[in-house]
Motif scaffolding. Structure first.
Motif, PDB file in Angstrom:
ATOM      1  N   PHE A 144     -14.701   9.594  -8.133  1.00  4.52           N
ATOM      2  CA  PHE A 144     -15.318  10.563  -7.215  1.00  4.52           C
ATOM      3  C   PHE A 144     -16.731  10.085  -6.947  1.00  4.52           C
ATOM      4  CE2 PHE A 144     -16.380  12.124 -11.446  1.00  4.52           C
ATOM      5  CZ  PHE A 144     -17.730  12.384 -11.333  1.00  4.52           C
ATOM      6  N   LYS A 145     -17.345  10.682  -5.960  1.00  2.14           N
ATOM      7  CA  LYS A 145     -18.722  10.300  -5.634  1.00  2.14           C
ATOM      8  C   LYS A 145     -19.691  11.396  -6.024  1.00  2.14           C
ATOM      9  CE  LYS A 145     -17.215   7.491  -1.764  1.00  2.14           C
ATOM     10  NZ  LYS A 145     -17.319   7.176  -0.327  1.00  2.14           N
ATOM     11  N   PHE A 146     -20.829  11.010  -6.492  1.00  2.00           N
ATOM     12  CA  PHE A 146     -21.854  12.025  -6.803  1.00  2.00           C
ATOM     13  C   PHE A 146     -22.485  12.521  -5.522  1.00  2.00           C
ATOM     14  CE2 PHE A 146     -21.584  10.112 -11.013  1.00  2.00           C
ATOM     15  CZ  PHE A 146     -21.463  11.272 -11.764  1.00  2.00           C
ATOM     16  N   GLU A 188     -15.783  15.002  -0.749  1.00  2.00           N
ATOM     17  CA  GLU A 188     -17.105  15.439  -1.203  1.00  2.00           C
ATOM     18  C   GLU A 188     -18.164  15.052  -0.176  1.00  2.00           C
ATOM     19  OE1 GLU A 188     -14.934  13.366  -2.640  1.00  2.00           O
ATOM     20  OE2 GLU A 188     -15.814  12.136  -4.209  1.00  2.00           O
TER      21      GLU A 188
END
Ligand code: SRM
Ligand code: SRM
Ligand code: SRM
Ligand code: SRM
Ligand code: SF4
Ligand code: SF4
Ligand code: SF4
Ligand code: SF4
Ligand code: SF4
Ligand code: SF4
Ligand code: SF4
Ligand code: SF4
Lengths: 381, 437, 381, 437
Positions: free
Chosen positions: C379-381, C347
């Motif tokens: 997960f990463k924003f 991401e």
């Protein structure tokens, strides 16, 4: 015995019928301290094995005593639980997602008294009725399935293998001395009713003989095309045979293609698989569910077969104990069993746990199998 | 006194772990003693015969239950698993031995009143044996006969205000972790959402209209106490999108040894002095923490919310305030295509009553699966067969790198005609005008 | 032009025929210092970009000057290389596995003189003939394929895309300032003649229109069953059509099932795919081959399509440059491009490289696709 | 002067990287000038027409080569790729434009004599254009006509003592890294083994008898300079099984900054002072190193021989002495089943002349693949289809945890009848005697 009507009238099934009401709303069942602090808890602490303390932002405290139990439970047993809950917990109790029982009280004294009471209760055979534990970095209750107690497809018993295993690892239920939680699960056939496919240690019933075909009855009890379609490896084909002078529709199984999944039997009762010698246990390890540190992962088959040895499955429990002890001695703090095996390498895992590796453990099911083979020259001698 | 000798099973009475054999034996005795003079609607020897039959399985190494039969209550397609024993003459008490799945309350809190009522019902109309709980989450009452099914259902609904759970190609009984009710990690009210969706989809739960079974599970956070990611076709897992709240003073207290790390979960062994660098910072999967000058810094933008640091110092570190959940699709056991875990579909969505946003999503997924799913195909298998992008399309979800652990390895892209300049209609004669044969 | 016979007699092909002799034994070609120290090298050093020094256990030293070249090479160019080798290297030279040219000398002075000589030589158009570099933590020559120069299935040109790219990243060829080596590869169709599937950065020609069917000729130039069997997605079926009043055997393609692999065209010339607008470039990144630190891994598609923009493919080179620069600025020392992307998360990779993510990048090819989706809430924003 | 205007290609003459356009142009000029008065056996305008045709492709955005034709030399099934252009009228010089694959010497060292002879041959009988080298490793001579093929072959074998390379469903031209000839990391003589197996299997190389192509590649160590693991059906990759040899004094010198880390490979940027802990110990994938008290310790038993530490300190750390290689099977490009890398089959085997042990292994693999492989099925695909265990069986290799990255996730084991007590023959009547219907 005389039939006692509930009020239901079979002539008029729709009369007064109540449907689609779902479960009761959970709020009706919450102990007052829980209801009050819901959504406003501050932190928790595991006071001692089996005893949790949760502290609310309000300052309120709730002490939870967790105890193990056989999931196959009589109403006599449940009533005893109710007696205890009435005595200590104002008539409230809960069950955990791993079939433990939790009693909640609001003072440490009550918690201690309750714990003492629970551990004092024993069955006539000598086992604890309500052993306290199952918290923190230890082994908790085994999630399991029906086995020979209720299901038609098991390759082993569930309650028995679980009892045998829990007896052997009992010290880890009442202590919190493992590197991380170890979740053991059990499923009695490849349907895997449970999270066996993602458990630190999994006990799995497996068949090893292809279905026997009850030609005489097959066409009456199942639809041939459905039986044929059921087989993931295409081992089953429709055929006709002569039986007692009559041509009958039935199926034939290409035995070499069978991987004993039992799906044919699920679809067709005339194709039983179970067999005293064919059936037994496969052990899997290294799965996990939490997203803590590492991602959730699948369990891996590390012993392809252990014969059924009721009532105590000694070979199986010996292997489980060996794995657990090896892990306990070797892993880092917070390291789940599978993360440990990944870190040291599976070649070391087999060595350290004194397990034999065999070709059965190399995946050969469809394309993803490739991803479990080793595409690197990194390995350990 | 028990009818059957059970020498093998008797060996399972010793050892510390609660013996199900001893427990069944106490039920057998209770049943024969029948202190309250209950007019058992299924044979009194039911548990006795169960133990006898089980002993026979221990001797034979094989099950003695026949392939299930289709039984149930009027108007419902699930909730009961039919079961008959293959030695009814020897074990008449379990000739019929159906299970009834009773919908459990979210979080499995009970009053003793409710449980006692259930016990009374099951003493009268069943074997007196249960599973607390089934692997899906139901209260499982094991062992009754066909004529009792409607009676049980009637009493359950009329007297106890409770419904049956699921089985068959239905929505199965949803389940959740206890969440906000007793857990500081809960990022949404898993119990309430579980309850609301259960109520909303009663029809889907009781009347099979799906290609195959469908399971909802609700974890309040990524620790996964109800194992949603492994065993629910649609997993709702709580998370947040702002910052971990840090109380530096309490961090210092942990470092100073005032509080046991991980809430004491490791207190059974001497792991040495708490080392925040080694035990927290170095284990952070995103490497987004620093501990310097007595201060713990978290680069929240890079945090993947694995919860490890919070677990180790629950008094000092708290989940963020802007909470919601992730939705993952497709988890299932290995039959038939191999095991699957849920695949992240909605990275973040708010979860607030009346949950219309979530219901809309659920329904868009079902519409698709009911349209395209094959018979006995779990949605995870449909996903594999038709591709993840299809799911995004039908649910109106924008593709996002968060949907993948890594992008595809192969260049086998199914372009659509509208993607391609000039479309796909070409004439061989045009081609040949530039390229002789 | 008059036919000049080599001595071969077409009437008697077996006369004096020499076959199955393989290549010459390499020992005939080794420079003396190499032959002498073979198997007994002690260590090496990269003296400066493009200049390696290897030191033998004997104390002997060999200096290697590596220079780039277009792999599509004329004999005039090769003869110039020979002239240089004769002048400096006693008539020896070698080619690397990535199509660079290496000259070996035994003194540093010779090495410096040689390097100066090489870099002084330019084509009339202005490009270097023999740029020195390609060592260490930089970009080396691009491994590539035929493209429009020789093949029948390309979706783009090879030599042109490579030249355009190397011009843009040239600074990295002559410097060693990247975190780790970056290997760029190019293949002009999905056959991927090269290690494009395991490269730090890969340029790949792709088609996007299903084959055109030359019904008139199909049955004459290929076997219908082979064409049908060629398709991995089962998009092709045999059919009959009426053509100029005659029934002819041919095939039909279910366009929605086509993923443009070109395998049908490989098997059947009457099914060409190439198209000015349909064809273009996909970019992949993050593959590697060495087992150093991390395991070998596949490249991943990160830009599904860039139109062909001959002669310089500016959109493509811009993206490549952006990725390379972002990587250079962000990765750790020794960290290969894919390891960097894995560490920061894909991401972040898309964000930092300012690339758009689209559903085309989500794998949907067969069962293993699942393993590239995300089965975690990490997960990463 | 060139016949064709090439305004697009001309734009590829600028920029620093060697321009293939400029190079072809110099060949065009050379060809028209023809200083040595060569009686070109293919048209003098051949390179000129190639550039013209290529310009047309740049204009059209499409290739102008027709689907290959089957041409070759007598008795060989490979070595030549037939090629015809689809605009022969406009570009007669490349109407025929076949490539000839010439077997390269292991490690691609040359004498100028050999190369000049080749240039002379190719000036006379071909386009004067080459690829040095093809992706498989061959010297690729691009552009000649059918009648020249036998002539080229004759001169190549008679005058230059060199053979053609592979194409078709053959063993392809094997290739190797330069290995021991100039690399201190080489764990076996990759050139010699490459040569010996090439000679041994000339028949397999020239006469198609395989289901599909088959490639050998030889890397002297796990750094993979010939990319064996990615693109050879059978990869031979050097390794050792004893200990990394460490000279602590030189380690100290690296730490002290006396030598540039990684042999200077990172000298183009200031990465700061060398930090052995961060740059070596912490990056070791097996975590088997320690640096304490100025001493580097390696727990060799746990080392996975990734070579990182050796690369960083090549003067101080040396590969072990008990050397050999690993064999991996099945690498290939994505067509058709998706990409594969080689899967570790023989973790360690000695590699010493006359290599009988290796030849035996190769042949056992081929026997199996030729028996069971489908048409156009790479061995990696056969492996996927029939299972890795099958390969172990036919090669007499004992299953070993090193064969897997991790054991199987699914319990779908194909047991054999002989594994199972009592075999598979069962009678339904026996079953029914214990289990009524
Ligand atoms: C009561 C229960 C939820 C419920 O709704 O019933 C629960 C309760 C708590 N879990 Fe859990 N977990 C419960 C099942 C699970 C499961 C599900 C399972 O095992 O099937 C998991 C996933 C297991 C896995 O990853 O395979 C689970 C993974 C965790 C973890 C992550 C542990 C890890 O190292 O990966 C934590 C964090 C921790 O232990 O610090 C956690 C933490 C907690 C905390 C500390 C949360 C809190 O703040 O109250 C609770 C007490 C933990 C303890 O017992 O030590 N809970 N927890 C479940 C008790 C099961 C039991 O009887 O033993
Ligand atoms: C009772 C229960 C096991 C238990 O002892 O707790 C159970 C029992 C059966 N399961 Fe299950 N499943 C039970 C939870 C599960 C779970 C766990 C879960 O829901 O979290 C799974 C794995 C998760 C999943 O859904 O994939 C599970 C995966 C299966 C499967 C495999 C489905 C698949 O797609 O892989 C089958 C086979 C089938 O559907 O034909 C199956 C089929 C069955 C059947 C109906 C047998 C059959 O072939 O028809 C079993 C009836 C046993 C009996 O006689 O009582 N059961 N089954 C669980 C339900 C109790 C409850 O309602 O609370
Ligand atoms: C000359 C050549 C072998 C040959 O037979 O021709 C070669 C030669 C060397 N390689 Fe290589 N490698 C050569 C292709 C490769 C390849 C193959 C490829 O790129 O197609 C790889 C695998 C790339 C990959 O992983 O994707 C390769 C991965 C390495 C590595 C691992 C780098 C890494 O960080 O992963 C090293 C170790 C290092 O750089 O310290 C290495 C190290 C070396 C050393 C230092 C070995 C030595 O002691 O002499 C040589 C000089 C390196 C340099 O140029 O900086 N060589 N090297 C090849 C030169 C290609 C070129 O012209 O640029
Ligand atoms: C010339 C060369 C490319 C180059 O420019 O260097 C080449 C050119 C062709 N390759 Fe290749 N391949 C060449 C190395 C490779 C490699 C790399 C390698 O060998 O290391 C690969 C990937 C590795 C592999 O084998 O998987 C490769 C994978 C393919 C494939 C896909 C095979 C597969 O199983 O995935 C095809 C398609 C086929 O065989 O039908 C293919 C087919 C072709 C054909 C014959 C086209 C066709 O469909 O019939 C090409 C002829 C082009 C022409 O007109 O000259 N070529 N091909 C390489 C051979 C030169 C040499 O002998 O040195
Ligand atoms: S795991 Fe298999 S045998 Fe066990 S309860 Fe589930 S379906 Fe029945
Ligand atoms: S057990 Fe499974 S693999 Fe075997 S025949 Fe039945 S369905 Fe097919
Ligand atoms: S899943 Fe999270 S919120 Fe739910 S009980 Fe577990 S730790 Fe608490
Ligand atoms: S939650 Fe996990 S990822 Fe985030 S800072 Fe804490 S340990 Fe790191
Ligand atoms: S990659 Fe495709 S187009 Fe390019 S040379 Fe190979 S087969 Fe031809
Ligand atoms: S290009 Fe590939 S997918 Fe499309 S029709 Fe041809 S073989 Fe099938
Ligand atoms: S593969 Fe190893 S031995 Fe061969 S050249 Fe590369 S570093 Fe040297
Ligand atoms: S070779 Fe690799 S694994 Fe072995 S010690 Fe060195 S860095 Fe560690």
């Amino acid at each position: 015995m005389a039939f006692i009507s509930s009020g239901y009238n079979p002539e008029k099934p729709m009369q007064d019928r109540i449907t689609d009401i779902g479960p009761q709303h959970f709020s009706k069942f919450l102990p007052p301290v829980i209801a009050k602090n819901k959504g406003a808890w501050d932190y928790h602490e595991i006071v001692e094995p089996g005893m949790l303390m949760h502290v609310g932002l309000s300052g309120d405290k709730v002490f939870t005593i967790r105890c193990g139990g056989a999931r196959l439970m009589s109403i006599t047993n449940i009533r005893e639980l109710c007696d205890i809950a009435d005595k200590y917990c104002g008539g409230h109790l809960r069950f955990t997602t791993r079939n433990n029982i939790e009693f909640m009280v609001t003072t440490l004294e009550d918690a201690k008294a309750l714990k003492a009471d629970l551990t004092s209760r024993k069955h006539t055979g000598g086992s604890f009725k309500f052993p306290v534990g199952g918290t923190g970095a230890g082994v908790t209750n085994i999630v399991h399935t029906q086995g020979w107690v209720h299901c038609h497809t098991p390759a082993t018993d569930a309650s028995g293998t679980v009892k045998a295993t829990m007896d052997v690892v009992f010290e880890e239920f009442t202590n919190m001395r493992l590197p991380a939680p170890v979740r053991i699960s059990m499923a009695c056939c490849l349907n895997m009713c449970g999270a066996v496919h993602c458990s630190d240690i999994a006990i799995l019933g497996i068949h090893r003989k292809p279905p026997i075909i009850d030609h005489e009855n097959l066409d009456n009890v199942c639809e041939v095309p459905l039986a044929v379609a059921a087989c993931p490896t295409g081992a089953i084909r429709p055929t006709k045979i002569e039986y007692q002078g009559k041509q009958i529709n039935t199926v034939a199984v290409k035995n070499e293609r069978c991987m004993f999944c039992g799906n044919c039997y699920t679809m067709c009762p005339a194709m039983p698989l179970s067999d005293r010698d064919g059936d037994g246990i496969a052990l899997m390890v290294g799965g996990k569910i939490s997203n803590r540190i590492t991602k959730p992962t699948f369990s891996k088959v590390i012993v392809p077969f252990i014969p059924n040895e009721p009532p105590r499955w000694p070979t199986m429990t010996k292997v489980i104990k060996k794995i657990l002890d090896t892990y306990a001695g070797d892993a880092h703090k917070y390291e789940r069993l599978g993360d440990w095996a990944n870190r040291i390498g599976w070649e070391r895992f087999f060595e350290k746990c004194e397990l034999e590796f065999s070709h059965h453990l190399i995946d050969d099911f469809r394309d993803p199998a490739y991803y479990t083979w080793r595409q690197t020259t990194q390995f350990k001698f | 006194m028990a009818k059957h000798k059970t020498p093998l099973l008797d060996q399972l009475e010793s050892g510390p772990w609660p013996s199900f054999v001893s427990d069944i034996k106490q039920e057998i005795e209770h049943r024969y003693a029948n202190p309250k003079g209950v007019d058992f609607q299924v044979p009194a020897e039911c548990p006795d015969d169960l133990l006898g039959l089980l002993e026979l399985s221990y001797v034979d190494g094989e099950t003695h239950w026949k392939h299930g039969g289709i039984v149930g209550v009027f108007g419902y397609g699930g909730g009961v698993i039919g079961r008959y024993c293959d030695q009814p003459q020897k074990f008449p008490g379990v000739a019929h031995f159906h299970t009834v799945r009773v919908a459990q309350p979210s979080g499995m809190f009970y009053t003793t009143k409710f449980l006692r009522d259930l016990c009374d019902l099951w003493e009268l109309r069943g074997s007196g044996l249960t599973n607390m709980h089934g692997a899906t989450g139901d209260i499982v009452l094991i062992g009754t006969s066909t004529p009792q099914l409607e009676e049980i259902f009637y009493e359950l609904t009329h007297k106890m205000g409770n419904d049956l759970g699921g089985s068959g190609s239905n929505l199965r009984t949803p389940a959740c972790c206890l969440g906000e009710s007793r857990c500081e990690y809960a990022c949404y009210d898993s119990q309430e959402l579980c309850y609301q969706l259960t109520q909303q989809y009663q029809d889907e739960l009781h009347r099979p209209a799906f290609p195959y079974k469908f399971k909802f599970k609700f974890d309040g956070c990524s620790l996964g106490c109800v194992a949603a990611i492994a065993r629910s076709d649609m997993s709702f897992i709580g998370t947040w999108r702002d910052e971990i709240r840090v109380d530096q003073k309490i961090v210092a207290a942990y470092v100073g040894g005032e509080f046991a790390p991980n809430a004491g979960a490791h207190s059974g062994r001497d792991w040495g002095k708490f080392d925040i660098q080694k035990e927290v910072v170095d284990l952070c999967p995103s490497g987004c923490m620093r501990y310097e000058g007595g201060k713990l810094e978290i680069n929240n933008k890079e945090c993947v919310r694995c919860m490890h640091c919070i677990c180790v110092m629950p008094r000092a570190l708290k989940i963020g305030n802007d909470r919601g959940l992730s939705i993952l699709i497709g988890a299932k056991a290995p039959i038939l295509d191999g095991p699957q875990m849920g695949s992240l579909t909605i990275p973040f969505i708010k979860a607030e009553a009346p949950y219309d946003n979530l219901k809309e999503f659920v329904e868009s997924v079902w519409d698709w699966w009911m349209e395209e799913g094959k018979n006995r195909e779990r949605i995870g298998e449909t996903l594999k067969r038709l591709g993840f992008a299809r799911l995004l399309e039908v649910t109106g979800t924008t593709a996002d790198p968060r949907h993948v652990q890594e992008p595809r390895h192969n260049p086998y892209i199914f372009w659509k005609e509208e993607d391609v300049k000039g479309g796909w209609q070409r004439e061989i004669s045009d081609y040949r005008s530039k390229h002789q044969r």
